[in-house]
Every structure is written in structure tokens, then in C-alpha cells.
Design a protein around this motif. Structure first.
Motif, PDB file in Angstrom:
ATOM      1  N   VAL A  74       0.792  -1.230   0.000  1.00  0.00           N
ATOM      2  CA  VAL A  74       0.000   0.000   0.000  1.00  0.00           C
ATOM      3  C   VAL A  74       0.824   1.281   0.000  1.00  0.00           C
ATOM      4  O   VAL A  74       0.257   2.360   0.099  1.00  0.00           O
ATOM      5  N   CYS A  75       2.112   1.179  -0.117  1.00  0.00           N
ATOM      6  CA  CYS A  75       2.903   2.403  -0.272  1.00  0.00           C
ATOM      7  C   CYS A  75       4.096   2.086  -1.155  1.00  0.00           C
ATOM      8  O   CYS A  75       4.520   0.941  -1.255  1.00  0.00           O
ATOM      9  N   ASP A  76       4.609   3.109  -1.798  1.00  0.00           N
ATOM     10  CA  ASP A  76       5.703   2.898  -2.738  1.00  0.00           C
ATOM     11  C   ASP A  76       6.963   2.375  -2.047  1.00  0.00           C
ATOM     12  O   ASP A  76       7.686   1.553  -2.598  1.00  0.00           O
ATOM     13  N   TRP A  94      -0.973  -0.767  -4.470  1.00  0.00           N
ATOM     14  CA  TRP A  94      -1.778   0.453  -4.447  1.00  0.00           C
ATOM     15  C   TRP A  94      -0.895   1.574  -3.923  1.00  0.00           C
ATOM     16  O   TRP A  94      -0.437   1.518  -2.782  1.00  0.00           O
ATOM     17  N   SER A  95      -0.656   2.567  -4.722  1.00  0.00           N
ATOM     18  CA  SER A  95       0.179   3.690  -4.310  1.00  0.00           C
ATOM     19  C   SER A  95      -0.680   4.676  -3.527  1.00  0.00           C
ATOM     20  O   SER A  95      -1.384   5.500  -4.103  1.00  0.00           O
ATOM     21  N   VAL A  96      -0.640   4.562  -2.222  1.00  0.00           N
ATOM     22  CA  VAL A  96      -1.411   5.432  -1.331  1.00  0.00           C
ATOM     23  C   VAL A  96      -0.408   6.317  -0.587  1.00  0.00           C
ATOM     24  O   VAL A  96       0.542   5.820  -0.004  1.00  0.00           O
ATOM     25  N   LYS A  97      -0.646   7.603  -0.649  1.00  0.00           N
ATOM     26  CA  LYS A  97       0.268   8.547  -0.003  1.00  0.00           C
ATOM     27  C   LYS A  97       0.335   8.267   1.499  1.00  0.00           C
ATOM     28  O   LYS A  97      -0.689   8.159   2.164  1.00  0.00           O
ATOM     29  N   ASP A  98       1.551   8.159   2.019  1.00  0.00           N
ATOM     30  CA  ASP A  98       1.758   7.849   3.439  1.00  0.00           C
ATOM     31  C   ASP A  98       1.355   9.051   4.290  1.00  0.00           C
ATOM     32  O   ASP A  98       2.002  10.102   4.232  1.00  0.00           O
ATOM     33  N   PRO A  99       0.309   8.925   5.089  1.00  0.00           N
ATOM     34  CA  PRO A  99      -0.147  10.067   5.889  1.00  0.00           C
ATOM     35  C   PRO A  99       0.849  10.492   6.958  1.00  0.00           C
ATOM     36  O   PRO A  99       0.827  11.636   7.403  1.00  0.00           O
ATOM     37  N   ALA A 100       1.736   9.599   7.359  1.00  0.00           N
ATOM     38  CA  ALA A 100       2.725   9.956   8.378  1.00  0.00           C
ATOM     39  C   ALA A 100       3.735  10.962   7.835  1.00  0.00           C
ATOM     40  O   ALA A 100       4.438  11.606   8.608  1.00  0.00           O
ATOM     41  N   GLU A 101       3.773  11.112   6.523  1.00  0.00           N
ATOM     42  CA  GLU A 101       4.686  12.086   5.925  1.00  0.00           C
ATOM     43  C   GLU A 101       4.050  13.466   5.801  1.00  0.00           C
ATOM     44  O   GLU A 101       4.705  14.416   5.387  1.00  0.00           O
ATOM     45  N   ALA A 102       2.782  13.595   6.171  1.00  0.00           N
ATOM     46  CA  ALA A 102       2.098  14.891   6.089  1.00  0.00           C
ATOM     47  C   ALA A 102       2.704  15.859   7.102  1.00  0.00           C
ATOM     48  O   ALA A 102       3.125  15.469   8.187  1.00  0.00           O
ATOM     49  N   THR A 103       2.738  17.114   6.712  1.00  0.00           N
ATOM     50  CA  THR A 103       3.247  18.152   7.608  1.00  0.00           C
ATOM     51  C   THR A 103       2.184  19.229   7.773  1.00  0.00           C
ATOM     52  O   THR A 103       1.282  19.360   6.955  1.00  0.00           O
ATOM     53  N   ALA A 112      -4.913  14.009   6.580  1.00  0.00           N
ATOM     54  CA  ALA A 112      -4.144  13.109   5.714  1.00  0.00           C
ATOM     55  C   ALA A 112      -4.424  11.654   6.089  1.00  0.00           C
ATOM     56  O   ALA A 112      -4.562  10.786   5.213  1.00  0.00           O
ATOM     57  N   PHE A 113      -4.530  11.380   7.381  1.00  0.00           N
ATOM     58  CA  PHE A 113      -4.865  10.023   7.827  1.00  0.00           C
ATOM     59  C   PHE A 113      -6.288   9.653   7.434  1.00  0.00           C
ATOM     60  O   PHE A 113      -6.554   8.511   7.046  1.00  0.00           O
ATOM     61  N   GLU A 114      -7.200  10.593   7.537  1.00  0.00           N
ATOM     62  CA  GLU A 114      -8.585  10.319   7.125  1.00  0.00           C
ATOM     63  C   GLU A 114      -8.657  10.027   5.630  1.00  0.00           C
ATOM     64  O   GLU A 114      -9.371   9.114   5.202  1.00  0.00           O
ATOM     65  N   ARG A 115      -7.915  10.792   4.817  1.00  0.00           N
ATOM     66  CA  ARG A 115      -7.910  10.548   3.367  1.00  0.00           C
ATOM     67  C   ARG A 115      -7.343   9.172   3.044  1.00  0.00           C
ATOM     68  O   ARG A 115      -7.890   8.451   2.205  1.00  0.00           O
ATOM     69  N   ALA A 116      -6.237   8.806   3.700  1.00  0.00           N
ATOM     70  CA  ALA A 116      -5.643   7.487   3.466  1.00  0.00           C
ATOM     71  C   ALA A 116      -6.616   6.390   3.887  1.00  0.00           C
ATOM     72  O   ALA A 116      -6.808   5.402   3.170  1.00  0.00           O
ATOM     73  N   ARG A 117      -7.254   6.570   5.036  1.00  0.00           N
ATOM     74  CA  ARG A 117      -8.247   5.601   5.508  1.00  0.00           C
ATOM     75  C   ARG A 117      -9.369   5.441   4.490  1.00  0.00           C
ATOM     76  O   ARG A 117      -9.730   4.320   4.119  1.00  0.00           O
TER      77      ARG A 117
END
Length: 136
Positions: A74-76, A94-103, A112-117
Motif C-alpha cells: 500500500v505504499c511505494d 496500491w500507491s497510497v500517499k503515506d499520511p505519516a509524511e504529512a506536515t 491526511a490520515f482520514e484521506r488514506a483511511r
């Protein structure tokens, strides 16, 4: 919010496949670098009634000899570091942007976590429909 390196959302993916299939899918989450589950992942999943607070990130080595029909990354970063498992039928990425990288503010990172979820929930639903797996 600063957190040590954590498992951002593979636990959510595992939970969605179990929950969405009424537990007819055996699902496991593992990583090349297992880490604690991110507290925001736990929180945004709880917002939709799914408790992942007791799940743990597991090393990929625990599953190397196990037979799988599907392996979903689920991540690159996982795609690049995940070895091909010899005992599976199909590997899906599935290339899903890692929400832990959000600033930004706590609200921005939470979003960002809600979008990934939401993206993972949608992808799991579509995957289950395409394989005639259903539940809830």
C-alpha cells in the motif's frame, strides 16, 4: 505532532479486509520495517467504529513460508523493499500517499490520515467486489 517511525496504515488495510468480508478473508499486515501502529491511524479508524488499537506491526519474515492468494502493498516504499513472496498467486500494489509524511497542523495531519483511511476502504471494497468477496 511528532511520533517515532510508525506503521501508518497497513493495520487499517488489514482491518478493512477482515471487517468488509465479515471475517471471511484471512488478512495479515506485515512490513519490511515493523513499527508501532501510528496513534492517528488508531484514532481515525475508531472514528468509523473499527478498533485497531491492539493490532501490531509484524515482520514480513513471519509470513515468508505461508501460502497467500494475494499480496497487497500500500505504499511505494513497501513496493520497493518488499521481496516477492514465492507462495502467492498475485501481487497487487496500491500507491497510497503515506499520511505519516504529512506536515502542518495537527488538523492537517489528521486529515491526511482520514484521506488514506477513506482511500484504502474504497480500494478494499472494490477489490472485494471484483473477487466476489462480500460481507458488510
Amino acid at each position: 505532532m511528532e511520533v517515532d517511525p510508525v506503521d501508518s496504515y497497513s493495520q487499517a488495510t488489514e482491518a478493512f479486509s477482515r471487517f468488509g468480508s465479515s471475517r471471511r478473508v484471512e488478512s495479515y499486515s506485515a512490513g519490511s520495517l515493523p513499527r508501532p501502529v501510528h496513534p492517528l491511524a488508531v484514532s481515525v479508524m475508531a472514528d468509523i467504529g473499527i478498533d485497531i488499537s491492539t493490532q501490531r506491526s509484524k515482520p514480513l519474515g513471519e509470513f515468508m513460508a505461508q501460502q497467500f492468494d494475494f499480496v497487497i502493498t500500500v505504499c511505494d516504499r513497501a513496493k520497493e523493499s518488499c521481496p516477492t513472496l514465492p507462495t502467492h498467486r498475485e501481487q497487487i500494489h496500491w500507491s497510497v500517499k503515506d499520511p505519516a509524511e504529512a506536515t502542518g497542523t495537527e488538523a492537517v495531519v489528521r486529515r491526511a490520515f482520514e484521506r488514506a483511511r477513506d482511500e484504502l476502504q474504497h480500494r478494499i471494497r472494490l477489490w472485494m467486489l471484483s473477487h466476489r468477496i462480500g460481507g458488510r
